[in-house]
Design a protein around this motif. Structure first.
Motif, PDB file in Angstrom:
ATOM      1  N   SER A  85       0.736  -1.183  -0.018  1.00 51.64           N
ATOM      2  CA  SER A  85       0.174   0.202   0.115  1.00 51.64           C
ATOM      3  C   SER A  85       0.680   1.122   0.118  1.00 51.64           C
ATOM      4  O   SER A  85       0.454   2.615   0.066  1.00 51.64           O
ATOM      5  CB  SER A  85      -0.955   0.062   1.086  1.00 51.64           C
ATOM      6  N   CYS A  86       2.197   1.157  -0.207  1.00 48.20           N
ATOM      7  CA  CYS A  86       3.137   2.343  -0.321  1.00 48.20           C
ATOM      8  C   CYS A  86       3.705   2.166  -1.531  1.00 48.20           C
ATOM      9  O   CYS A  86       4.672   3.029  -1.950  1.00 48.20           O
ATOM     10  CB  CYS A  86       3.989   2.322   0.771  1.00 48.20           C
ATOM     11  N   HIS A  88       6.085   0.101  -2.747  1.00 53.37           N
ATOM     12  CA  HIS A  88       7.656  -0.290  -2.847  1.00 53.37           C
ATOM     13  C   HIS A  88       7.821  -1.332  -3.898  1.00 53.37           C
ATOM     14  O   HIS A  88       8.948  -1.447  -4.352  1.00 53.37           O
ATOM     15  CB  HIS A  88       8.065  -0.762  -1.442  1.00 53.37           C
ATOM     16  N   GLU A 120       9.583   1.254   5.929  1.00 58.99           N
ATOM     17  CA  GLU A 120       8.314   1.652   6.769  1.00 58.99           C
ATOM     18  C   GLU A 120       8.637   1.493   8.180  1.00 58.99           C
ATOM     19  O   GLU A 120       7.737   1.764   9.051  1.00 58.99           O
ATOM     20  CB  GLU A 120       7.333   0.645   6.384  1.00 58.99           C
ATOM     21  N   HIS A 148       9.492   7.366  -5.752  1.00 59.41           N
ATOM     22  CA  HIS A 148       8.374   6.695  -4.969  1.00 59.41           C
ATOM     23  C   HIS A 148       7.023   6.911  -5.631  1.00 59.41           C
ATOM     24  O   HIS A 148       6.882   7.836  -6.274  1.00 59.41           O
ATOM     25  CB  HIS A 148       8.080   7.575  -3.424  1.00 59.41           C
ATOM     26  N   ASP A 150       3.315   7.889  -6.428  1.00 61.36           N
ATOM     27  CA  ASP A 150       2.387   8.786  -5.787  1.00 61.36           C
ATOM     28  C   ASP A 150       1.126   9.168  -6.406  1.00 61.36           C
ATOM     29  O   ASP A 150       0.982   8.260  -7.352  1.00 61.36           O
ATOM     30  CB  ASP A 150       3.173  10.282  -5.675  1.00 61.36           C
ATOM     31  N   THR A 313      11.102   9.927   5.503  1.00 64.26           N
ATOM     32  CA  THR A 313      11.896   8.756   4.989  1.00 64.26           C
ATOM     33  C   THR A 313      13.204   8.515   5.276  1.00 64.26           C
ATOM     34  O   THR A 313      14.165   9.676   5.543  1.00 64.26           O
ATOM     35  CB  THR A 313      11.725   8.990   3.372  1.00 64.26           C
ATOM     36  N   GLY A 337      -1.906   7.570   1.127  1.00 66.71           N
ATOM     37  CA  GLY A 337      -0.882   6.374   1.194  1.00 66.71           C
ATOM     38  C   GLY A 337      -1.060   5.669   2.261  1.00 66.71           C
ATOM     39  O   GLY A 337      -2.137   5.602   3.213  1.00 66.71           O
ATOM     40  N   HIS A 338      -0.594   4.441   1.924  1.00 68.88           N
ATOM     41  CA  HIS A 338      -0.900   3.093   3.081  1.00 68.88           C
ATOM     42  C   HIS A 338      -2.374   2.701   3.031  1.00 68.88           C
ATOM     43  O   HIS A 338      -2.855   2.059   4.102  1.00 68.88           O
ATOM     44  CB  HIS A 338      -0.649   3.519   4.346  1.00 68.88           C
TER      45      HIS A 338
END
Length: 388
Positions: A85-86, A88, A120, A148, A150, A313, A337-338
């Motif tokens: 959910s981010c 990566h 995280e 990242h 977004d 971060t 985010g997340h």
């Protein structure tokens, strides 16, 4: 070979890597399948691998080429409890793809891919980039690039300094009704500390953008027993790492005093290295901006905006050690985010085309710096001036 043909050559493997890591969805410090896959794929392409790296089993360093300049690429692959959910998994594939493109086009110089666990902040390898930065991992690297996902295209970065700790109070159990006077209530000490820390918001300087987050992890086992232990997690952030350090020490002193007053013993555990504020390199970010513009993307330039930092971060710690450029890749609109919505958008089946654009822009910027000593000198000059 040009960038477009290189991306075409590696596109299927890039998407495959991203999808496999998306499906693995491994929590920080436990990314064994993800890191193994990435190391194997890089090794197939001629990269030499160091693993474990910096005493972290799921961290690695992958190198290709010889001489200088030396370009670093930051790779993340940890998930959250609700999956990627981010996004990566996209960062991992972007770093892999960018490394492949640059590798296929350089005649001199070196690429170093840093496999960095637990951005995280979960588990023993939490904040691995901060650990690497402190241990000298970026010594000899001329510049690094990060990415990242977004909900917009952007270049540059801002970040709040961040410290996370766990306070555990140890008291003494007893019967809540018959003999509470023989107990020492650890939960009372925690609740008082929680309230006291919350009240410190008035002391925090408003210009330092202080953020305080707290959650109780353990408050006892039964309501008719005086709680013998209680613990809470505290997350404190600020736009100034200098102020953050002072604030954290004040919080620790306050909680120590409360614990002593209640008769409990206090255990303080640092949950991760302190994340710093970000030192953006404007010249690198402008190069990334121009490459995105060539692709028809009008990216938002975070460096040139008065937009406050909205997160933290460990990439920020890297930016204090070596010139660092950053690109944000759009995977949707209005994505918190997340969230599960972000996780769905991070599926490479949906984000694959934008992933290729991000790889193309980053590769072009990296190659431009590696092939043009003038740009590299300007980048280093800006970085050196920040430290003065």
């Amino acid at each position: 070979m040009n960038i477009d043909s290189a991306i075409k050559q590696y596109k299927n493997s890039i998407l495959s890597v991203s999808k496999q890591i998306y499906d693995f969805a491994e929590l920080g410090s436990k990314e064994y399948k993800s890191s193994k896959l990435l190391m194997e794929e890089l090794q197939k392409q001629g990269f030499t691998i160091v693993n474990p790296y910096m005493e972290m089993d799921t961290a690695f360093r992958a190198e290709y080429g010889v001489g200088s300049p030396v370009a670093g690429i930051l790779m993340e692959y940890d998930a959250l409890p609700n999956g990627h959910s981010c996004g990566h998994n996209l960062i991992a594939a972007w770093a892999y793809g960018t490394a492949m493109v640059v590798k296929s086009m350089i005649s001199q110089g070196k690429i170093v891919v840093f496999g960095t666990p637990s951005e995280e902040g979960i588990g023993p390898y939490a904040g691995s980039k901060a650990r690497m930065a402190d241990a000298g991992a970026f010594k000899g690297i001329d510049f690094v690039t990060g990415m990242h996902p977004d909900d917009r295209w952007a270049v540059g970065s801002k970040a709040l300094a961040d410290a996370e700790m766990e306070f555990t109070f140890h008291g003494k159990s007893s019967h809540m009704a018959a003999s509470p006077c023989y107990g020492i209530n650890a939960l009372d000490a925690l609740v008082t500390s929680y309230t006291a820390i919350n009240n410190m918001r008035d002391w925090a300087r408003s210009d330092k953008n202080t953020v305080i987050g707290m959650v109780i992890r353990d408050g006892g086992k039964a309501s008719n027993v005086v709680p013998e232990t209680a613990s809470m997690e505290v997350d404190i952030r600020s736009s100034s790492s200098v102020f953050l350090k002072k604030f954290v020490e004040k919080v620790k002193k306050l909680v120590n005093g409360i614990s002593e007053g209640y008769g409990t013993t206090l255990e303080i555990k640092e949950l991760m290295p302190t994340y710093s504020e970000y030192n953006a390199n404007h010249i690198m970010d402008e190069l990334l901006f121009q490459e995105l513009k060539k692709a028809g993307i009008d990216a938002f330039n975070i460096d040139d905006s008065d937009e406050p930092a909205g997160g933290s971060t460990d990439e920020a710690n890297v930016s204090l050690k070596v010139p660092t450029g950053h690109i944000d890749m759009k995977i949707g609109t209005g994505l918190p985010g997340h969230s599960d919505a972000f996780r769905i958008a991070a599926n490479p089946d949906l984000a694959g085309e934008n992933l290729m654009v991000a790889i193309s822009a980053a590769s072009a910027a990296i190659l431009h710096i590696m092939e043009n000593k003038k740009y590299l000198n300007e980048i280093k000059r800006e970085f050196d001036e920040y430290g003065q």
